[in-house]
Design a protein around this motif. Structure first.
Motif, PDB file in Angstrom:
ATOM      1  N   THR A 117      68.458  43.408  16.598  1.00 50.43           N
ATOM      2  CA  THR A 117      67.063  43.612  16.584  1.00 50.43           C
ATOM      3  C   THR A 117      66.069  42.099  16.578  1.00 50.43           C
TER       4      THR A 117
ATOM      5  N   PRO B 162      48.915  38.896  13.931  1.00 51.20           N
ATOM      6  CA  PRO B 162      48.148  39.993  13.209  1.00 51.20           C
ATOM      7  C   PRO B 162      48.778  40.876  12.293  1.00 51.20           C
ATOM      8  N   THR B 163      50.202  40.574  12.252  1.00 42.31           N
ATOM      9  CA  THR B 163      51.081  41.664  11.501  1.00 42.31           C
ATOM     10  C   THR B 163      50.409  41.587   9.831  1.00 42.31           C
TER      11      THR B 163
ATOM     12  N   ARG C 136      63.568  41.638  19.391  1.00 43.53           N
ATOM     13  CA  ARG C 136      62.163  41.166  18.664  1.00 43.53           C
ATOM     14  C   ARG C 136      61.577  39.753  19.243  1.00 43.53           C
TER      15      ARG C 136
ATOM     16  N   GLU D 161      72.885  47.495   3.918  1.00 41.64           N
ATOM     17  CA  GLU D 161      72.574  46.319   2.832  1.00 41.64           C
ATOM     18  C   GLU D 161      72.867  47.326   1.600  1.00 41.64           C
TER      19      GLU D 161
ATOM     20  N   GLN E 217      59.728  42.997   4.992  1.00 38.11           N
ATOM     21  CA  GLN E 217      60.772  42.716   5.816  1.00 38.11           C
ATOM     22  C   GLN E 217      61.767  41.361   5.552  1.00 38.11           C
TER      23      GLN E 217
ATOM     24  N   ASN F 117      59.443  31.327  18.924  1.00 42.27           N
ATOM     25  CA  ASN F 117      60.071  32.595  19.131  1.00 42.27           C
ATOM     26  C   ASN F 117      61.383  32.411  20.131  1.00 42.27           C
TER      27      ASN F 117
ATOM     28  N   GLN G  15      53.843  52.257  15.681  1.00 40.31           N
ATOM     29  CA  GLN G  15      53.735  51.447  16.675  1.00 40.31           C
ATOM     30  C   GLN G  15      54.249  51.747  17.909  1.00 40.31           C
TER      31      GLN G  15
ATOM     32  N   ARG H 240      65.834  40.499   3.561  1.00 39.87           N
ATOM     33  CA  ARG H 240      66.643  39.863   4.096  1.00 39.87           C
ATOM     34  C   ARG H 240      67.040  38.382   3.677  1.00 39.87           C
TER      35      ARG H 240
ATOM     36  N   TYR I 288      58.392  38.835  21.638  1.00 35.06           N
ATOM     37  CA  TYR I 288      57.126  38.026  21.701  1.00 35.06           C
ATOM     38  C   TYR I 288      57.032  36.990  22.549  1.00 35.06           C
TER      39      TYR I 288
ATOM     40  N   TYR J 288      67.273  50.340  12.429  1.00 38.45           N
ATOM     41  CA  TYR J 288      66.827  50.453  10.946  1.00 38.45           C
ATOM     42  C   TYR J 288      67.677  51.085   9.927  1.00 38.45           C
TER      43      TYR J 288
ATOM     44  N   PHE K 297      65.076  50.290  16.943  1.00 33.76           N
ATOM     45  CA  PHE K 297      65.055  50.095  15.525  1.00 33.76           C
ATOM     46  C   PHE K 297      65.336  51.754  14.993  1.00 33.76           C
TER      47      PHE K 297
ATOM     48  N   ARG L 179      62.454  46.910  21.925  1.00 30.21           N
ATOM     49  CA  ARG L 179      61.673  46.785  20.693  1.00 30.21           C
ATOM     50  C   ARG L 179      61.399  47.892  20.068  1.00 30.21           C
TER      51      ARG L 179
ATOM     52  N   ARG M 128      45.091  42.563  24.261  1.00 27.51           N
ATOM     53  CA  ARG M 128      46.029  41.531  23.731  1.00 27.51           C
ATOM     54  C   ARG M 128      44.888  40.249  23.395  1.00 27.51           C
TER      55      ARG M 128
ATOM     56  N   HIS N 159      55.847  53.022   9.812  1.00 26.33           N
ATOM     57  CA  HIS N 159      54.913  51.860  10.430  1.00 26.33           C
ATOM     58  C   HIS N 159      55.653  51.719  11.862  1.00 26.33           C
TER      59      HIS N 159
HETATM   60  C1  LIG Z   1      63.414  39.740  -4.023  1.00 24.27           C
HETATM   61  C2  LIG Z   1      64.101  41.152  -3.662  1.00 24.27           C
HETATM   62  C3  LIG Z   1      63.512  41.960  -2.450  1.00 24.27           C
HETATM   63  C4  LIG Z   1      63.668  43.070  -2.394  1.00 24.27           C
HETATM   64  C5  LIG Z   1      63.157  43.874  -1.201  1.00 24.27           C
HETATM   65  C6  LIG Z   1      63.498  45.200  -1.087  1.00 24.27           C
HETATM   66  C7  LIG Z   1      62.834  45.854   0.015  1.00 24.27           C
HETATM   67  C8  LIG Z   1      63.245  47.239   0.451  1.00 24.27           C
HETATM   68  C9  LIG Z   1      62.906  47.935   1.750  1.00 24.27           C
HETATM   69  C10 LIG Z   1      63.257  46.942   2.902  1.00 24.27           C
HETATM   70  C11 LIG Z   1      63.993  47.335   3.994  1.00 24.27           C
HETATM   71  C12 LIG Z   1      64.363  46.152   5.185  1.00 24.27           C
HETATM   72  C13 LIG Z   1      65.758  46.317   5.726  1.00 24.27           C
HETATM   73  C14 LIG Z   1      65.577  45.556   6.628  1.00 24.27           C
HETATM   74  O1  LIG Z   1      66.297  44.327   6.473  1.00 24.27           O
HETATM   75  C15 LIG Z   1      66.942  46.138   7.629  1.00 24.27           C
HETATM   76  C16 LIG Z   1      66.823  45.755   9.226  1.00 24.27           C
HETATM   77  O2  LIG Z   1      66.115  45.070   9.442  1.00 24.27           O
HETATM   78  S1  LIG Z   1      67.926  46.823   9.868  1.00 24.27           S
HETATM   79  C17 LIG Z   1      67.567  46.050  11.689  1.00 24.27           C
HETATM   80  C18 LIG Z   1      66.589  46.826  12.195  1.00 24.27           C
HETATM   81  N1  LIG Z   1      65.191  46.162  11.677  1.00 24.27           N
HETATM   82  C19 LIG Z   1      64.333  46.456  12.507  1.00 24.27           C
HETATM   83  O3  LIG Z   1      63.829  47.166  13.504  1.00 24.27           O
HETATM   84  C20 LIG Z   1      62.968  45.846  12.024  1.00 24.27           C
HETATM   85  C21 LIG Z   1      61.770  46.366  12.584  1.00 24.27           C
HETATM   86  N2  LIG Z   1      60.695  45.549  11.978  1.00 24.27           N
HETATM   87  C22 LIG Z   1      59.715  44.874  12.774  1.00 24.27           C
HETATM   88  O4  LIG Z   1      60.114  44.696  14.111  1.00 24.27           O
HETATM   89  C23 LIG Z   1      58.807  43.894  12.153  1.00 24.27           C
HETATM   90  O5  LIG Z   1      59.603  42.916  11.397  1.00 24.27           O
HETATM   91  C24 LIG Z   1      57.903  44.256  11.313  1.00 24.27           C
HETATM   92  C25 LIG Z   1      57.538  43.233  10.310  1.00 24.27           C
HETATM   93  C26 LIG Z   1      57.962  45.482  10.647  1.00 24.27           C
HETATM   94  C27 LIG Z   1      56.370  44.373  11.967  1.00 24.27           C
HETATM   95  O6  LIG Z   1      56.154  45.010  13.191  1.00 24.27           O
HETATM   96  P1  LIG Z   1      54.737  45.304  13.538  1.00 24.27           P
HETATM   97  O7  LIG Z   1      54.952  46.086  14.994  1.00 24.27           O
HETATM   98  O8  LIG Z   1      53.917  45.750  12.614  1.00 24.27           O
HETATM   99  O9  LIG Z   1      54.215  43.775  14.026  1.00 24.27           O
HETATM  100  P2  LIG Z   1      54.719  42.871  15.126  1.00 24.27           P
HETATM  101  O10 LIG Z   1      54.882  41.673  14.248  1.00 24.27           O
HETATM  102  O11 LIG Z   1      55.598  43.088  15.881  1.00 24.27           O
HETATM  103  O12 LIG Z   1      53.533  42.631  16.115  1.00 24.27           O
HETATM  104  C28 LIG Z   1      52.090  42.672  15.594  1.00 24.27           C
HETATM  105  C29 LIG Z   1      51.233  41.456  16.851  1.00 24.27           C
HETATM  106  O13 LIG Z   1      51.495  40.611  16.145  1.00 24.27           O
HETATM  107  C30 LIG Z   1      52.258  39.656  17.458  1.00 24.27           C
HETATM  108  N3  LIG Z   1      53.310  39.050  16.771  1.00 24.27           N
HETATM  109  C31 LIG Z   1      53.896  38.995  15.769  1.00 24.27           C
HETATM  110  N4  LIG Z   1      54.752  38.010  15.345  1.00 24.27           N
HETATM  111  C32 LIG Z   1      54.791  36.956  16.306  1.00 24.27           C
HETATM  112  C33 LIG Z   1      55.520  35.915  16.761  1.00 24.27           C
HETATM  113  N5  LIG Z   1      56.384  35.439  16.080  1.00 24.27           N
HETATM  114  N6  LIG Z   1      54.975  35.154  18.001  1.00 24.27           N
HETATM  115  C34 LIG Z   1      54.042  36.114  18.853  1.00 24.27           C
HETATM  116  N7  LIG Z   1      53.356  37.047  18.406  1.00 24.27           N
HETATM  117  C35 LIG Z   1      53.500  37.762  17.148  1.00 24.27           C
HETATM  118  C36 LIG Z   1      52.802  40.691  18.182  1.00 24.27           C
HETATM  119  O14 LIG Z   1      53.006  40.283  19.334  1.00 24.27           O
HETATM  120  C37 LIG Z   1      51.669  41.849  18.114  1.00 24.27           C
HETATM  121  O15 LIG Z   1      50.813  41.315  18.851  1.00 24.27           O
HETATM  122  P3  LIG Z   1      49.584  42.521  19.668  1.00 24.27           P
HETATM  123  O16 LIG Z   1      49.313  43.262  18.781  1.00 24.27           O
HETATM  124  O17 LIG Z   1      48.723  41.607  20.346  1.00 24.27           O
HETATM  125  O18 LIG Z   1      50.739  43.097  20.746  1.00 24.27           O
END
Ligand SMILES: CCCCCCCCCCCCC[C@@H](O)CC(=O)SCCNC(=O)CCNC(=O)[C@H](O)C(C)(C)COP(=O)(O)OP(=O)(O)OC[C@H]1O[C@@H](n2cnc3c(N)ncnc32)[C@H](O)[C@@H]1OP(=O)(O)O
Length: 249
Positions: free
Chosen positions: A139, A96-97, A143, A178, A105, A41, A234, A109, A147, A171, A167, A163, A26, A230
């Motif tokens: 979610t 680091p995301t 999530r 949407e 993402q 958070n 993860q 929304r 964190y 997801y 999804f 977590r 970590r 992705h």
């Molecule tokens: C203007 C027009 C725009 C149109 C765009 C069109 C886009 C079309 C496609 C998009 C589709 C999205 C649809 C969506 O809205 C639908 C839904 O969400 S439905 C509900 C289900 N959704 C999910 O399950 C979402 C899943 N996604 C995620 O979990 C995350 O958001 C994600 C951004 C994908 C990132 O996940 P990832 O695992 O890569 O990274 P993490 O952020 O979880 O973690 C990495 C490390 O960073 C630390 N971290 C991150 N944030 C924090 C925080 N706030 N506080 C503390 N630490 C944080 C985390 O702990 C990790 O650390 P370590 O590696 O040390 O463990």
């Protein structure tokens, strides 16, 4: 969409007061960043919990989802908009995301909340919107509590499990909800010509929101699988300890 952790850049973390880490361990954040992220958070977990309770209470009292949007819209807009800070967190390197992953993402929304449901009244009673809101809410509670507990170094296994498993269903549910919501908005947008700029005008610029929505819907086809795979990677890394080497795109 490789994360900075995997490509070894540490997401600009050193500028934000973080120490370099051994792979798989970590990251250690500076005090200010830890305090801020813990506050952020906890606030977000609480906000989405309030939303969940409001949804359950509404449904239990009224027995229908009709009118639900009106009763939750302020809280929903506030906490979903607050999530823009996630892009800032990535940009300044305290998480680091990947900025691209977080950007896609969060912006999808924000787009749904402000440019679709807030702006197009006739679609607010639809069940599809409800499906998205339920998927987002479950979610986000999972999530942000993940964190929070991670930062406090007391992560219960069931939160970690939730977590990286919820999804798989939520997801696709959220994405289908949407897409159906945007689809349902199309006739209204075409009829009213909202947010569209017609020629002739003094800037000689035209914009058609109807076609913008069609392009947005089409963009889910290449973008959503990237986010989903992705998360699957993860999941393998976090729950099964697999070492995954990704190429930067
Ligand atoms: C203007 C027009 C725009 C149109 C765009 C069109 C886009 C079309 C496609 C998009 C589709 C999205 C649809 C969506 O809205 C639908 C839904 O969400 S439905 C509900 C289900 N959704 C999910 O399950 C979402 C899943 N996604 C995620 O979990 C995350 O958001 C994600 C951004 C994908 C990132 O996940 P990832 O695992 O890569 O990274 P993490 O952020 O979880 O973690 C990495 C490390 O960073 C630390 N971290 C991150 N944030 C924090 C925080 N706030 N506080 C503390 N630490 C944080 C985390 O702990 C990790 O650390 P370590 O590696 O040390 O463990």
């Amino acid at each position: 969409m490789a994360s900075s952790e995997e490509d070894g850049t540490n997401g600009g973390a050193s500028e934000a007061g973080e120490e370099k880490e051994a792979p798989g361990r970590r990251r250690r954040l500076g005090l200010l960043a830890t305090v801020w992220l813990t506050f952020y958070n906890i606030a977000m977990t609480a906000g989405w919990l309030v939303l969940a309770i409001a949804m359950v209470r509404f449904y239990m009292e009224k027995g229908t989802h009709k009118g639900l949007y009106k009763s939750i819209q302020k809280t929903l807009k506030f906490f979903q908009t607050f999530a823009l800070l996630e892009i800032v967190h990535c940009l300044i390197g305290i998480v680091p995301t990947s900025v691209i992953v977080a950007g896609v993402q969060v912006s999808s929304r924000i787009f749904m909340v402000w440019l679709i449901t807030h702006s197009i009244k006739p679609i607010r009673f639809l069940g599809h919107i409800c499906a998205c809101h339920v998927a987002w809410t479950v979610t986000e509670i999972t999530r942000y509590s993940f964190y929070t507990f991670s930062l406090l170094d007391h992560l219960p296994y069931f939160i970690k499990w939730a977590r990286y498993n919820f999804f798989i269903i939520l997801y696709p549910v959220g994405v289908v909800g949407e897409l159906l919501t945007i689809y349902a908005a199309l006739p209204y947008v075409k009829k009213t010509g909202m947010f569209s700029i017609r020629l002739p005008n003094k800037y000689n610029v035209s914009f058609d929101y109807y076609y913008f929505l069609l392009i947005t819907m089409a963009s889910y086809i290449p973008l959503f699988p990237q986010l989903y795979f992705h998360m699957l990677r993860q999941r393998r890394k976090v729950l099964h300890g697999e070492v995954i080497v990704e190429k930067d795109d």
